[in-house]
Design a protein around this motif. Structure first.
Motif, PDB file in Angstrom:
ATOM      1  N   TYR A 123      21.115   7.415   7.852  1.00 14.78           N
ATOM      2  CA  TYR A 123      20.134   6.450   7.388  1.00 14.78           C
ATOM      3  C   TYR A 123      19.690   6.792   5.967  1.00 14.78           C
ATOM      4  N   ILE A 124      19.069   5.810   5.315  1.00 14.17           N
ATOM      5  CA  ILE A 124      18.680   5.965   3.913  1.00 14.17           C
ATOM      6  C   ILE A 124      17.535   6.957   3.764  1.00 14.17           C
ATOM      7  N   THR A 125      16.694   7.113   4.786  1.00 12.35           N
ATOM      8  CA  THR A 125      15.579   8.061   4.727  1.00 12.35           C
ATOM      9  C   THR A 125      15.568   8.914   5.988  1.00 12.35           C
ATOM     10  N   ARG A 166      19.011  13.663   8.423  1.00  8.08           N
ATOM     11  CA  ARG A 166      20.437  13.348   8.311  1.00  8.08           C
ATOM     12  C   ARG A 166      21.231  14.456   8.992  1.00  8.08           C
ATOM     13  N   THR A 167      22.194  14.072   9.827  1.00  5.60           N
ATOM     14  CA  THR A 167      22.998  15.036  10.567  1.00  5.60           C
ATOM     15  C   THR A 167      24.472  14.733  10.358  1.00  5.60           C
ATOM     16  N   GLY A 169      19.342  -1.441  17.527  1.00  2.00           N
ATOM     17  CA  GLY A 169      20.062  -0.294  18.068  1.00  2.00           C
ATOM     18  C   GLY A 169      19.173   0.910  18.191  1.00  2.00           C
ATOM     19  N   PRO A 170      19.723   1.991  18.698  1.00  2.21           N
ATOM     20  CA  PRO A 170      18.942   3.222  18.852  1.00  2.21           C
ATOM     21  C   PRO A 170      18.527   3.789  17.510  1.00  2.21           C
ATOM     22  N   LEU A 171      17.464   4.550  17.514  1.00  4.47           N
ATOM     23  CA  LEU A 171      17.012   5.203  16.302  1.00  4.47           C
ATOM     24  C   LEU A 171      17.961   6.319  15.918  1.00  4.47           C
ATOM     25  N   ALA A 172      17.965   6.626  14.641  1.00  7.28           N
ATOM     26  CA  ALA A 172      18.881   7.629  14.135  1.00  7.28           C
ATOM     27  C   ALA A 172      18.415   9.007  14.478  1.00  7.28           C
ATOM     28  N   ASN A 173      19.351   9.777  15.004  1.00 10.36           N
ATOM     29  CA  ASN A 173      19.114  11.200  15.214  1.00 10.36           C
ATOM     30  C   ASN A 173      17.833  11.445  15.980  1.00 10.36           C
ATOM     31  N   GLY A 174      17.685  10.679  17.014  1.00 11.80           N
ATOM     32  CA  GLY A 174      16.487  10.865  17.800  1.00 11.80           C
ATOM     33  C   GLY A 174      15.347  10.014  17.337  1.00 11.80           C
TER      34      GLY A 174
END
Length: 758
Positions: A308-310, A313-314, A692-697
């Protein structure tokens, strides 16, 4: 120095629909950036200081005080530049191309005949630029005006890009950012996706004759004014030579910095094939190697994971570390958040079963703009649970094998979750992708969103400081604040979807229940399992209320989760037991009260049907400790529970009313749900963009704070509407058609006042 591919105009690459979709996508990127805060304005020397380049810049500036004066007088004006074709007759695009052509001439003058007195090392490090106005950079669809790549080659795809330049026609600075920030953010996100070694993304933004440097870091962006870089006509030269000279000096400084000093934390644009990972250093060192025999670390291929942009990040890679088949994980996360390696240290000290072995962990970057880069080298844990159960589908005739496999997975995951919770660790992100199976053993992976429920021991706290630079003195409170925002919404418990501020191991077990439903739904529906009513995510409160309605129906809850055939009585007993353990107190269904209830008394007699003896003993000890310290009954947490149970004994609650049959169809990014009864009559379909699901939890993503005041009433309202539509169809009632001119309501009251004359 220039490489200009010519394969058709930009209009030929994108259809109108693709352009509109891209514009909507960029608008959402801007919304996400502004949700974090408006971009900050930063002076060029201040930015260099933040990057640790202040001394180098000061020395460079003092050595080149008058070097660019002559070049500032010799550069051509924009009006003398003739733009090349491909403008489709648009004046704005024609002007943009003239400014880009003017800047290209300046870059050619800098590279081919560097100003006299410039240090030789700088001229050798100048990046090569490639004109990409007419061809997208693979594997993306973006077409920036110019991209810069390290010598000696031009950029052939996005993996080779170090700096991006985008030009627009002359306009005010505020208007330039209002109109084109989404495009710049789009470029930045593509580089973040493809280049894991990045600390930040620099983008040069040319609007008219003004040049800015836009720096995208983890949760914000900085706007740095470089200054006037071009002359529009000859009259502009008077009084602007000094400004243009200073702008050229700062631009040259940027374009001659090594990769590891400007944008990346190693001297590589992409992840190296071979590397030497020095885990003894603090921070650890990842040194790219050309030869395999000199390295202890080898990267095989990358595992797809959304970026994601903010926020967090994984990046995940299949790798080999000192002869072990491993997974290499790098995560950018705020310094105040608990490191995943520290969680594995606590799990290892407590010998929590069914968790991966960690070979090495630490940090690669201590602190950059409030974030650290953590690395983790751990055991490869096999395939996700959904893929594992799909493999058994080939032997679907043996339903007992499927039941045994589901039982093994449920018991192993429950044991890991309860044992971890007894060791003061709560996972908080149980999903289909975070349970893996290898060699008949089940693993609970991805503890990056976990929290500690108690302060760590002194030895563990000291290790967190020395290895990760993490202060654990306030870790429990800080992580608890993130409870309602952490997890994958599709598998979150009903309480978390309702933003309940307290969280326990029962919430993780409820997430496991939804993973089981999803896995069985994969057997029955193939890849279309998300189309089941229990997995349709329009918003988190609506999903919670839909599940409350579904789980109250003994006969049809499996069907509404997409499970058409359970296969065996043993498997049905497992899922029924999990449902009763999670959503019943005795014989009373408590789904409508889950917004209020937290400390539910766990029925171990029901739990033993899907948990092993070790897990049951841990739960029993935990429950005795909890209830001995507090004698508050459940009714105290939810004052209206006794009343609701009494009502449920007299008549079925609204959320237990029968739901109409549900079918789902998909059109692109939209999802249409049709509620129809057995007679074929349809209620009005809902049409909303699917989320969709949230990024990285999703731990850094806010969720709606406004909650329904009384979920049972709202559930009753929803169920009432559904049943009215069903009963209307059965009774033969129909809505008046538009052709009849009737509204369906007879107005018997006489109109007040005098009639109007025609």
């Amino acid at each position: 120095m220039e490489n200009t591919p010519d394969r058709g105009a930009r209009f030929d690459e994108y259809s109108l629909r693709e352009e509109l979709e891209r514009a909507e996508y960029r608008r959402k990127l801007v919304e996400e950036l502004h949700r974090r805060g408006v971009g900050e304005k930063m002076q060029f020397p201040t930015l260099m200081g933040m990057l640790g380049l202040d001394k180098k810049y000061h020395t460079y500036k003092s050595n080149t005080s008058s070097v660019f004066d002559q070049l500032a007088m010799d550069i051509p004006t924009v009006s003398s530049v003739v733009a090349v074709g491909g403008c489709r007759g648009r004046r704005a695009e024609f002007l943009e191309k003239r400014y880009i052509e003017g800047l290209k001439r300046v870059l050619d003058m800098l590279s081919k005949s560097p100003p006299h007195g410039l240090p030789q090392a700088h001229s050798k490090n100048l990046y090569m630029y490639t004109d990409c106005q007419n061809e997208p950079l693979e594997p993306t669809k973006v077409m920036p005006d110019l991209v810069f790549s390290p010598r000696p080659k031009f950029a052939s795809d996005m993996y080779d890009v170090h700096i991006i330049l985008e030009g627009k026609q002359a306009m005010a600075r505020a208007s330039a950012y209002n109109n084109h920030l989404g495009q710049l953010a789009d470029y930045a996100l593509e580089l973040k996706k493809l280049q894991p070694m990045r600390k930040f993304v620099p983008i040069l933004f040319l609007f008219g004759r003004q040049l800015d440097l836009v720096t995208f870091v983890h949760d914000r962006y900085y706007r740095t004014e470089i200054g006037t870089i071009l002359y529009v006509n000859e009259d502009d030269r008077d009084g602007f030579e000094d400004i243009v000279s200073n702008s050229l000096r700062d631009l040259w400084f940027i374009l001659t910095l090594p990769v590891h000093e400007f944008g990346h934390f190693v001297d590589n644009l992409v992840m190296p094939k071979y590397a030497q990972l020095d885990v003894a250093a603090r921070p650890a060192l990842l040194v790219p190697m050309d030869v395999k025999r000199r390295s202890n670390f080898e990267v095989h291929r990358r595992i797809d994971r959304k970026v994601y942009i903010t926020g967090r990040r994984t990046y995940l890679f299949h790798a080999s570390y000192e002869g072990n088949n491993a997974i290499f994980k790098m995560t950018w996360l705020p310094k105040s958040r608990l490191p995943e390696g520290a969680v594995h240290r606590v799990l290892g000290d407590a010998s929590v079963p069914n968790t991966p072995t960690v070979y090495a962990s630490g940090v690669l970057v201590d602190d950059f703009c409030g974030y650290r880069l953590e690395y983790l080298v751990m055991e490869h844990c096999g395939t996700p649970i959904v893929d594992y159960l799909q493999a058994i589908r080939s032997d679907w005739d043996s339903a007992a094998d499927v039941a045994d496999a589901v039982t093994m997975c449920v018991q192993s995951v429950a044991q890991a979750l309860v044992a971890a919770f007894r060791s003061n660790v709560l996972h908080r992100d149980i999903s289909a992708g975070n349970i893996a199976v290898k060699g008949g053993r089940v693993y609970v992976i991805d503890w990056g969103c976990a929290k500690l429920t108690e302060k760590p021991s002194d030895e563990q706290a000291a290790d967190m400081v020395s290895r990760w630079g993490f202060d654990s003195s306030n870790v429990v409170q800080k992580e608890s604040e993130k409870d309602p925002f952490t997890g994958t919404p599709l598998y979150m418990s009903i309480q978390m979807l309702f933003n309940v501020r307290r969280r326990g191991v029962v919430n993780d077990i409820e997430s496991l229940f939804y993973v089981v439903m999803d896995s069985l739904s994969e057997h029955a529906r193939g890849k279309d399992s998300k189309g089941a009513l229990g997995f349709v995510l329009h918003s988190e409160p609506s999903l919670a209320m839909m599940r409350i309605g579904i789980l109250g129906d003994d006969q049809r809850y499996l069907e509404n989760f997409g499970v058409k055939s359970i296969g065996s009585a043993a498997l049905r007993d497992i899922v029924d037991s999990m449902r009763k353990f999670l959503f019943f107190e005795g014989e009373a269904y408590i789904g409508g009260q889950l917004q209020n209830i937290y400390d539910r008394k766990m029925d171990l007699g029901v739990a033993k049907r899907f948990m092993n003896s070790e897990t049951l003993s841990l739960l029993d000890a935990f429950q005795q400790t909890t209830h001995s310290s507090s004698s508050t009954p459940i009714e105290a947490a939810a004052p209206n529970l006794r009343t609701m149970v009494a009502r449920s004994q007299r008549s079925p609650p609204a959320w237990q009313l029968p739901l109409p049959a549900v079918t789902a169809s998909f059109e692109g990014d939209f999802e249409q749900v049709n509620l129809s009864d057995s007679s074929g009559k349809s209620a009005k379909p809902s049409r909303k963009r699917r989320k969709g699901p949230l990024a990285n939890g999703g731990d850094d993503n806010d969720r709606p704070a406004v909650l329904p005041a009384n979920p049972p009433k709202l559930v009753a309202r929803i169920a009432g509407k559904l049943n009215r539509s069903t009963s209307a169809g059965r009774a033969g009632a129909s809505k008046p058609s538009a052709a009849s001119g009737s509204t369906g309501k007879e107005n018997t009251k006489k109109p007040k006042g005098k009639k109007l004359r025609k």
